[in-house]
Scaffold this motif. Sequence first.
Motif, PDB file in Angstrom:
ATOM      1  N   MET A 235       0.834  -1.209   0.000  1.00  0.00           N
ATOM      2  CA  MET A 235       0.000   0.000   0.000  1.00  0.00           C
ATOM      3  C   MET A 235       0.866   1.256   0.000  1.00  0.00           C
ATOM      4  SD  MET A 235      -2.685   1.324   2.908  1.00  0.00           S
ATOM      5  CE  MET A 235      -1.333   1.654   4.069  1.00  0.00           C
ATOM      6  N   LEU A 236       1.876   1.272   0.866  1.00  0.00           N
ATOM      7  CA  LEU A 236       2.747   2.454   0.936  1.00  0.00           C
ATOM      8  C   LEU A 236       3.563   2.619  -0.344  1.00  0.00           C
ATOM      9  CD1 LEU A 236       4.041   2.115   4.624  1.00  0.00           C
ATOM     10  CD2 LEU A 236       2.153   3.506   3.763  1.00  0.00           C
ATOM     11  N   GLN A 237       4.020   1.506  -0.910  1.00  0.00           N
ATOM     12  CA  GLN A 237       4.799   1.584  -2.150  1.00  0.00           C
ATOM     13  C   GLN A 237       3.951   2.125  -3.296  1.00  0.00           C
ATOM     14  OE1 GLN A 237       6.240  -2.194  -3.791  1.00  0.00           O
ATOM     15  NE2 GLN A 237       8.233  -1.224  -4.094  1.00  0.00           N
ATOM     16  N   GLN A 238       2.712   1.654  -3.401  1.00  0.00           N
ATOM     17  CA  GLN A 238       1.816   2.146  -4.447  1.00  0.00           C
ATOM     18  C   GLN A 238       1.473   3.613  -4.214  1.00  0.00           C
ATOM     19  OE1 GLN A 238       1.052   0.746  -7.138  1.00  0.00           O
ATOM     20  NE2 GLN A 238      -0.557   2.074  -7.923  1.00  0.00           N
ATOM     21  N   LEU A 239       1.375   3.984  -2.932  1.00  0.00           N
ATOM     22  CA  LEU A 239       1.055   5.372  -2.613  1.00  0.00           C
ATOM     23  C   LEU A 239       2.189   6.307  -3.041  1.00  0.00           C
ATOM     24  CD1 LEU A 239      -1.360   6.780  -1.288  1.00  0.00           C
ATOM     25  CD2 LEU A 239      -0.115   6.710   0.872  1.00  0.00           C
ATOM     26  N   LEU A 240       3.425   5.845  -2.909  1.00  0.00           N
ATOM     27  CA  LEU A 240       4.558   6.667  -3.351  1.00  0.00           C
ATOM     28  C   LEU A 240       4.523   6.904  -4.853  1.00  0.00           C
ATOM     29  CD1 LEU A 240       7.518   5.215  -1.233  1.00  0.00           C
ATOM     30  CD2 LEU A 240       6.477   7.481  -1.029  1.00  0.00           C
ATOM     31  N   GLU A 241       4.055   5.911  -5.606  1.00  0.00           N
ATOM     32  CA  GLU A 241       3.947   6.087  -7.055  1.00  0.00           C
ATOM     33  C   GLU A 241       2.881   7.121  -7.408  1.00  0.00           C
ATOM     34  OE1 GLU A 241       3.339   2.332  -8.893  1.00  0.00           O
ATOM     35  OE2 GLU A 241       5.147   1.414  -8.036  1.00  0.00           O
ATOM     36  N   LEU A 242       1.926   7.319  -6.517  1.00  0.00           N
ATOM     37  CA  LEU A 242       0.856   8.290  -6.754  1.00  0.00           C
ATOM     38  C   LEU A 242       1.093   9.601  -5.997  1.00  0.00           C
ATOM     39  CD1 LEU A 242      -2.200   5.866  -6.441  1.00  0.00           C
ATOM     40  CD2 LEU A 242      -1.148   6.717  -8.546  1.00  0.00           C
ATOM     41  N   LYS A 243       2.327   9.806  -5.517  1.00  0.00           N
ATOM     42  CA  LYS A 243       2.628  10.998  -4.728  1.00  0.00           C
ATOM     43  C   LYS A 243       2.356  12.281  -5.513  1.00  0.00           C
ATOM     44  CE  LYS A 243       6.420  13.435  -2.442  1.00  0.00           C
ATOM     45  NZ  LYS A 243       7.879  13.409  -2.095  1.00  0.00           N
ATOM     46  N   THR A 244       2.822  12.345  -6.762  1.00  0.00           N
ATOM     47  CA  THR A 244       2.623  13.548  -7.575  1.00  0.00           C
ATOM     48  C   THR A 244       1.142  13.815  -7.788  1.00  0.00           C
ATOM     49  OG1 THR A 244       4.730  13.139  -8.692  1.00  0.00           O
ATOM     50  CG2 THR A 244       3.202  14.655  -9.756  1.00  0.00           C
ATOM     51  N   PHE A 245       0.394  12.768  -8.048  1.00  0.00           N
ATOM     52  CA  PHE A 245      -1.060  12.929  -8.254  1.00  0.00           C
ATOM     53  C   PHE A 245      -1.720  13.465  -6.987  1.00  0.00           C
ATOM     54  CE2 PHE A 245      -5.353  11.228  -7.848  1.00  0.00           C
ATOM     55  CZ  PHE A 245      -5.939  11.642  -9.030  1.00  0.00           C
ATOM     56  N   CYS A 246      -1.321  12.916  -5.835  1.00  0.00           N
ATOM     57  CA  CYS A 246      -1.917  13.369  -4.569  1.00  0.00           C
ATOM     58  C   CYS A 246      -1.587  14.835  -4.304  1.00  0.00           C
ATOM     59  CB  CYS A 246      -1.410  12.513  -3.417  1.00  0.00           C
ATOM     60  SG  CYS A 246      -2.014  10.797  -3.454  1.00  0.00           S
ATOM     61  N   GLU A 247      -0.362  15.235  -4.581  1.00  0.00           N
ATOM     62  CA  GLU A 247       0.023  16.633  -4.346  1.00  0.00           C
ATOM     63  C   GLU A 247      -0.718  17.574  -5.281  1.00  0.00           C
ATOM     64  OE1 GLU A 247       4.614  16.010  -2.717  1.00  0.00           O
ATOM     65  OE2 GLU A 247       4.238  16.403  -4.845  1.00  0.00           O
ATOM     66  N   ASP A 248      -0.963  17.133  -6.517  1.00  0.00           N
ATOM     67  CA  ASP A 248      -1.688  17.989  -7.463  1.00  0.00           C
ATOM     68  C   ASP A 248      -3.163  18.102  -7.099  1.00  0.00           C
ATOM     69  OD1 ASP A 248       0.661  18.296  -8.819  1.00  0.00           O
ATOM     70  OD2 ASP A 248       0.219  16.758 -10.330  1.00  0.00           O
ATOM     71  N   MET A 249      -3.740  17.006  -6.559  1.00  0.00           N
ATOM     72  CA  MET A 249      -5.172  16.998  -6.267  1.00  0.00           C
ATOM     73  C   MET A 249      -5.495  17.433  -4.839  1.00  0.00           C
ATOM     74  SD  MET A 249      -6.585  16.050  -9.098  1.00  0.00           S
ATOM     75  CE  MET A 249      -8.244  15.635  -8.572  1.00  0.00           C
ATOM     76  N   ALA A 250      -4.479  17.585  -3.986  1.00  0.00           N
ATOM     77  CA  ALA A 250      -4.710  17.926  -2.581  1.00  0.00           C
ATOM     78  C   ALA A 250      -5.460  19.229  -2.376  1.00  0.00           C
ATOM     79  CB  ALA A 250      -3.375  17.967  -1.834  1.00  0.00           C
ATOM     80  N   PRO A 251      -5.210  20.292  -3.202  1.00  0.00           N
ATOM     81  CA  PRO A 251      -5.969  21.538  -2.981  1.00  0.00           C
ATOM     82  C   PRO A 251      -7.474  21.359  -3.139  1.00  0.00           C
ATOM     83  CG  PRO A 251      -4.021  21.977  -4.289  1.00  0.00           C
ATOM     84  CD  PRO A 251      -4.138  20.483  -4.200  1.00  0.00           C
ATOM     85  N   THR A 252      -7.906  20.470  -4.033  1.00  0.00           N
ATOM     86  CA  THR A 252      -9.348  20.259  -4.233  1.00  0.00           C
ATOM     87  C   THR A 252      -9.885  19.102  -3.394  1.00  0.00           C
ATOM     88  OG1 THR A 252      -8.850  18.846  -6.144  1.00  0.00           O
ATOM     89  CG2 THR A 252      -9.306  21.189  -6.570  1.00  0.00           C
ATOM     90  N   ILE A 253      -9.016  18.125  -3.052  1.00  0.00           N
ATOM     91  CA  ILE A 253      -9.430  16.990  -2.217  1.00  0.00           C
ATOM     92  C   ILE A 253      -8.503  16.965  -0.999  1.00  0.00           C
ATOM     93  CG2 ILE A 253      -9.896  14.507  -2.142  1.00  0.00           C
ATOM     94  CD1 ILE A 253     -10.010  14.495  -5.159  1.00  0.00           C
TER      95      ILE A 253
END
Length: 505
Positions: A235-253
């Motif tokens: 789970m943590l490894q997959q989350l690291l692959e989505l780090k950029t996506f999470c940072e881009d979407m964090a302002p709205t989510i």
Amino acid sequence: MGKNVTINSSNIRDMVSEIAQDEREKLETELSGRLLMLKIDSATCRDRSVLGINVQYSDGKGVVLRTLAVRDLTERHMSEYISSVVMDVLRQYNISLQQVYSVTSDNGANMLKAVSLLSDIQERAVSNEDATCKETEEIGEDVEMVGEDEGSQEEPILQLDSVSHGHVLRSVRCAAHTLQLAVDDSLKQASNIIAKARRVAKRLRSQNVVCVLKRMGHKRAIVDCATRWHSTHDMLQQLLELKTFCEDMAPTIPDLHLSESEWEYVSNTVDALKPAKIATKCLQSDQLTAGEFYGVWLKCSLDTEKLASPFARKVAQCIKARQSTLFDNDAFIAAVFLDPRYRLFLTECQTEKAKIHLYRTWEAIQNLEPRNAASGSDVCAAASPTQSQTSSDDEIEHLLMEKERDTSSTQRRSHVSIMSLLDTYSKEARLRRTEDVFQYWARYSVSNPDLYKLAMSVIPLPVTEVSVERAFSSLKFILSPLRSSLNEKVLEDILLVRLNKQYGL
């Protein structure tokens, strides 16, 4: 099956039972007179509890694994009940408890206590047998001493024969389960970060976010199972692959937001758990010996210590804290000692401890050898009463019979020299890690058969019980929702045939 066989549930059930009985008879013959190593574990499936029992030994070329039973449990999983079930299965195959060298189980208190009870039973049986043999020898000595001088040289031999070390059964904790406990101990320190990461992963699996991930070509996020740290690592490894996506979407989510320090901690956690994950996969090998496990565990510990993060140091500390339950074991130390690839890791104290245990093991092996040689001679003598009566008057024949008896006694005491063989072996050069330990010992099968026999009885020590868990995977397949009411005898027969065919019986 033949042309005249009607295929129905009753006929097939009878055929499975017949084949299972044939398999049991083959196993009984195969396991007779061997020093054996058991693996036990319990599981629950479809509201039914079972105890899986595997047996392991070496045929000289590698490790041989067999399934003895997957037995339904009808009572609470108390240690006394589990030990009674194991004893019942052993009796089914005419296996004496004196043949059991070790029992590998998980770290559950009931399992460890059950093995302890089995060890106590073996110890009492060996003690009673030694006491009986001692009484017999003393009676024979009284008869032979009639008319002899008091300065006879028989006393030292009798004292040597009175020493018995046949009690060898040891409890071996599953290394894979122990490593899992060590990682779980370390993950308690990171529980807050893991909880936040789990919250982000669940948000990433919501329907609207999943659609966006698919359009952008990203993989779907993974939510872990809290009791399985492998899934937490994934789970943590997959989350690291989505780090950029999470940072881009964090302002709205906002639920996707993690601070930079938290992302760094997630990265350090993934790196720290990677050596343990690799080691766990290596521990799932069927042909894993104690020496090879020692190498896997040591590499995991060293690779984790190399990482500079605080969490990695915590993981390394937990691994070292747990390893004493594995390494401080007579059976394990003896198996590593007889593996020339890893023998040098043992301290001088451990080496002496291994030799003492191997001495006892050799005594147990000698006790398992057929004892009907003397009775066979008695039968031959009884078949020719006239000749026996004539020979009894022959003084030379009487002396020859005494010499023959002395020779047999010396052969029974040949295990005394095993210590000198072990001392000689301990001085030999180290074997390269890439070499096969079974091929190494095969060279001794002719030149040093006693040491070879001892090594083949000790080296295949099972350090994990993952093979029993594989049996439970078959149980889930056989005991499906449509067959959840299978008779316990039929279920055991099906699994016995399926699992032993899988392993080549």
